[in-house]
Motif scaffolding. Structure first.
Motif, mmCIF file in Angstrom:
data_model
loop_
_atom_site.group_PDB
_atom_site.id
_atom_site.type_symbol
_atom_site.label_atom_id
_atom_site.label_comp_id
_atom_site.label_asym_id
_atom_site.label_seq_id
_atom_site.Cartn_x
_atom_site.Cartn_y
_atom_site.Cartn_z
ATOM 1 N N GLY A 166 0.847 -1.204 -0.160
ATOM 2 C CA GLY A 166 -0.249 0.099 -0.130
ATOM 3 C C GLY A 166 0.873 1.274 -0.176
ATOM 4 O O GLY A 166 0.547 2.093 -0.775
ATOM 5 N N PHE A 167 1.898 1.350 0.921
ATOM 6 C CA PHE A 167 2.802 2.429 0.759
ATOM 7 C C PHE A 167 3.394 2.625 -0.511
ATOM 8 O O PHE A 167 3.602 3.787 -1.064
ATOM 9 C CB PHE A 167 3.794 2.238 1.871
ATOM 10 C CG PHE A 167 4.857 3.594 2.264
ATOM 11 C CD1 PHE A 167 4.346 4.546 2.973
ATOM 12 C CD2 PHE A 167 5.766 3.573 1.597
ATOM 13 C CE1 PHE A 167 4.965 5.560 3.332
ATOM 14 C CE2 PHE A 167 6.807 4.704 1.725
ATOM 15 C CZ PHE A 167 6.331 5.495 2.662
ATOM 16 N N ASP A 168 4.054 1.595 -0.950
ATOM 17 C CA ASP A 168 4.586 1.691 -2.528
ATOM 18 C C ASP A 168 3.733 2.223 -3.413
ATOM 19 O O ASP A 168 4.019 2.998 -4.408
ATOM 20 C CB ASP A 168 5.312 0.341 -2.633
ATOM 21 C CG ASP A 168 6.443 0.009 -2.058
ATOM 22 O OD1 ASP A 168 7.053 1.004 -1.309
ATOM 23 O OD2 ASP A 168 7.041 -1.047 -2.175
ATOM 24 N N LYS A 169 2.423 1.793 -3.478
ATOM 25 C CA LYS A 169 1.450 2.183 -4.411
ATOM 26 C C LYS A 169 1.063 3.644 -4.252
ATOM 27 O O LYS A 169 1.185 4.397 -5.388
ATOM 28 C CB LYS A 169 0.279 1.446 -4.492
ATOM 29 C CG LYS A 169 0.423 -0.199 -5.194
ATOM 30 C CD LYS A 169 -0.813 -0.865 -5.175
ATOM 31 C CE LYS A 169 -0.560 -2.017 -5.787
ATOM 32 N NZ LYS A 169 -0.350 -2.162 -7.283
ATOM 33 N N THR A 170 1.142 4.421 -3.057
ATOM 34 C CA THR A 170 0.673 5.565 -2.863
ATOM 35 C C THR A 170 1.849 6.434 -3.143
ATOM 36 O O THR A 170 1.803 7.616 -3.943
ATOM 37 C CB THR A 170 0.155 5.690 -1.285
ATOM 38 O OG1 THR A 170 -0.775 4.805 -0.784
ATOM 39 C CG2 THR A 170 -0.169 6.975 -1.130
ATOM 40 N N ASP A 228 4.189 5.668 -5.556
ATOM 41 C CA ASP A 228 4.385 5.681 -6.714
ATOM 42 C C ASP A 228 3.338 6.981 -7.369
ATOM 43 O O ASP A 228 3.922 7.539 -8.279
ATOM 44 C CB ASP A 228 4.070 4.359 -7.462
ATOM 45 C CG ASP A 228 5.415 3.622 -7.240
ATOM 46 O OD1 ASP A 228 6.452 4.210 -6.869
ATOM 47 O OD2 ASP A 228 5.341 2.475 -7.288
ATOM 48 N N LYS A 229 2.325 6.592 -6.968
ATOM 49 C CA LYS A 229 1.100 7.444 -7.481
ATOM 50 C C LYS A 229 1.449 9.167 -7.271
ATOM 51 O O LYS A 229 1.182 9.873 -7.945
ATOM 52 C CB LYS A 229 -0.113 7.421 -6.985
ATOM 53 C CG LYS A 229 -0.923 6.017 -7.496
ATOM 54 C CD LYS A 229 -2.254 5.464 -7.034
ATOM 55 C CE LYS A 229 -2.694 4.226 -7.425
ATOM 56 N NZ LYS A 229 -4.027 4.089 -7.008
ATOM 57 N N LEU A 230 1.820 9.316 -5.997
ATOM 58 C CA LEU A 230 2.455 10.811 -5.648
ATOM 59 C C LEU A 230 3.460 11.194 -6.414
ATOM 60 O O LEU A 230 3.566 12.423 -7.046
ATOM 61 C CB LEU A 230 2.552 10.911 -4.331
ATOM 62 C CG LEU A 230 1.609 10.774 -3.255
ATOM 63 C CD1 LEU A 230 2.093 10.565 -1.921
ATOM 64 C CD2 LEU A 230 0.525 11.874 -3.371
ATOM 65 N N ASN A 262 5.650 14.483 -10.941
ATOM 66 C CA ASN A 262 6.584 14.534 -11.951
ATOM 67 C C ASN A 262 5.975 14.103 -13.454
ATOM 68 O O ASN A 262 6.593 13.819 -14.218
ATOM 69 C CB ASN A 262 7.559 13.526 -11.872
ATOM 70 C CG ASN A 262 8.721 13.984 -10.882
ATOM 71 O OD1 ASN A 262 9.021 15.202 -10.538
ATOM 72 N ND2 ASN A 262 8.569 13.092 -9.863
ATOM 73 N N LYS A 263 4.655 14.432 -13.609
ATOM 74 C CA LYS A 263 4.281 14.071 -15.057
ATOM 75 C C LYS A 263 4.724 15.130 -16.104
ATOM 76 O O LYS A 263 4.612 16.175 -16.018
ATOM 77 C CB LYS A 263 2.429 14.359 -14.561
ATOM 78 C CG LYS A 263 1.767 13.993 -16.050
ATOM 79 C CD LYS A 263 0.323 13.923 -15.348
ATOM 80 C CE LYS A 263 -0.586 13.540 -16.570
ATOM 81 N NZ LYS A 263 -0.639 11.749 -16.549
#
Length: 77
Positions: A44-48, A50-52, A57-58
């Protein structure tokens, strides 16, 4: 003095700890719950994170600008 015990036996039967009894009754169950919880938290922490990171950095990451350079390399050939 010889008849008194050196310690008082404490029973842990309060209502707030009874619901946790099935998790810590056996050591391997307790460790399994700890490892499974840590694994789920890590995912959960990794997915969050990565999304942030992707949101902040889009447009600056290779996955966002790859098509521009791959098409340019195909045109040069």
């Amino acid at each position: 003095m010889a008849g008194r015990p050196l310690y008082k036996q404490v029973t842990n039967s309060s209502p707030d700890t009874n619901h946790r009894g099935f998790l810590v009754r056996k050591n391997y169950v307790f460790l399994g719950v700890i490892f499974a919880s840590a694994f789920a938290f890590e995912i959960g922490f990794d997915k969050t994170a990565d999304k942030l990171w992707d949101a902040s950095n889009k447009g600056r990451q290779w996955k966002d600008i790859r098509a521009k350079y791959v098409e340019a390399a195909d045109d040069d050939e």
